[in-house]
Scaffold this active site. Structure first.
Site, short mmCIF file in Angstrom:
data_model
loop_
_atom_site.label_atom_id
_atom_site.label_comp_id
_atom_site.label_asym_id
_atom_site.label_seq_id
_atom_site.Cartn_x
_atom_site.Cartn_y
_atom_site.Cartn_z
N CYS A 126 0.81 -1.22 0.00
CA CYS A 126 0.00 0.00 0.00
C CYS A 126 0.85 1.27 0.00
CB CYS A 126 -0.95 0.00 1.19
SG CYS A 126 -2.09 -1.40 1.22
N HIS A 132 -3.54 7.08 3.45
CA HIS A 132 -3.92 5.84 2.78
C HIS A 132 -5.32 5.46 3.21
CE1 HIS A 132 -4.17 1.79 1.42
NE2 HIS A 132 -3.92 1.24 2.58
N ASN A 176 -10.32 0.00 0.00
CA ASN A 176 -8.86 0.04 0.05
C ASN A 176 -8.32 -0.40 -1.30
OD1 ASN A 176 -6.12 -0.42 0.46
ND2 ASN A 176 -6.39 -1.40 2.45
#
EC number: 2.3.1.180
Length: 327
Positions: free
Chosen positions: A113, A254, A284
């Site tokens: 990520c 994030h 996500n």
């Protein structure tokens, strides 16, 4: 030589198909209430006939248009992903071909990520070595290809998408100055993994695909480490340049889940209106999360001229980082 790089264009792309929480209720043992209350996610975009390359290409086209550039002006192509179309060639190589380019420098970057922020730092280094560079930096993921739809604790979290920026050494109208990037990591092999297809997990023709081929994560541990790491490195980059959180106009973290986002904002003592959230719409999207959020925030006017924007990320590895941008 200037140490600054400038964002000349931004763009993002997500698949048309949407899975709402109600859609997931039909084939996953879950409910809209369970997903919403724990993650803040209401829907996610899911590929139908598209690949990581397709998403990356569309985001790239939008970034080029936003920058007023042609593809043949690009010198480097960096793609942050762990869900590439193929192990070889890299997505960056495939994108170069799709764009009709030759003799450029393409590479994929793997930092889960955190991949996009890691790729921005690589691009900054390349620009400092060669100020004439014009570098495409993408984050792109087809995470639904790596979720186990029978694992209700993880499959509800992820979506597909891509975001892209173009970095150069040239300041121009409406560009964003990348002031600095800070990165960090903790070699850790258990908290967040996709082990399948790696050489440590060899398989032969006819083998059944096992759970190791899909995302496996320890949610509680990730929550604690993500909040601590993102808030700490954000304070570090601000202090390095003489800023405090009071100087920040917008935090783009994030988009892992709403609980993590809210906890980071609280740790940094930022009001909710200064914390950008789109996890409810996209879920996500891993390495694509921050470039999608950055491009959308600019598009809808959440980022204005003169704003100080702070990026914060966390991913498997474990990896984390922060970026400071002045628009």
């Amino acid at each position: 030589m200037s140490n600054f790089s400038y964002i000349r264009g931004l763009g993002y792309h997500v698949p048309e198909r949407v899975y709402t929480n109600a859609d997931l209720e039909k084939f996953v043992d879950t409910t809209d209430e369970w997903i919403s209350s724990r993650t803040g996610i209401k829907q996610r975009h899911v590929v139908e006939n598209e690949t990581c390359l397709d998403l990356t290409f569309e985001a790239t086209q939008k970034a080029l248009k936003n920058a007023g550039m042609e593809a043949d002006e690009l010198t480097h192509i960096l793609v942050a992903t762990f869900t590439a179309d193929t192990i070889i060639p890299s997505t960056a190589c495939l994108l170069m071909e799709r764009l009709g380019l030759k003799h450029r420098i393409p590479m994929d970057i793997s930092a889960a990520c955190s991949g996009f922020v890691y790729a921005v730092e690589v691009a900054r280094a390349l620009i400092n070595l060669n100020p004439d560079s014009k570098i495409l930096v993408c984050g792109s993921e087809v995470l639904t290809s790596r979720v186990n739809w029978e694992d209700r604790s993880t499959c509800v979290l992820f979506g597909d998408g891509a975001g892209a920026i173009i970095l150069t050494s040239e300041d121009c109208e409406n560009s964003g100055k990348v002031i600095d990037v800070l990165l960090s990591s903790e070699g850790e092999s258990e908290t967040l993994t996709v082990r399948g297809s790696g050489s440590a997990y060899p398989y032969k023709l006819g083998d059944v695909v096992g759970e190791e081929h899909f995302i496996q994560m320890q949610g509680r541990s990730i929550y604690r480490k993500a909040v601590r790491s993102m808030s700490s490195i954000s304070n570090e980059i601000l202090a390095k340049h003489g800023f405090t959180t009071k100087d920040v106009d917008l935090l783009i973290p994030h988009q892992a889940n709403l609980r993590i986002i809210e906890a980071v904002g609280k740790k940094l003592e930022l009001p909710t209106e200064k914390v950008f959230v789109n996890v409810d719409k996209f879920g996500n999207t891993s390495a694509a999360s921050i470039p999608i959020a950055l491009a959308e925030a600019k598009e809808i006017g959440a980022i204005k001229s003169g704003d100080l924007v702070l990026l914060a990320t966390f991913g498997g590895g474990l990896t984390w980082g922060s970026t400071l941008i002045q628009f």
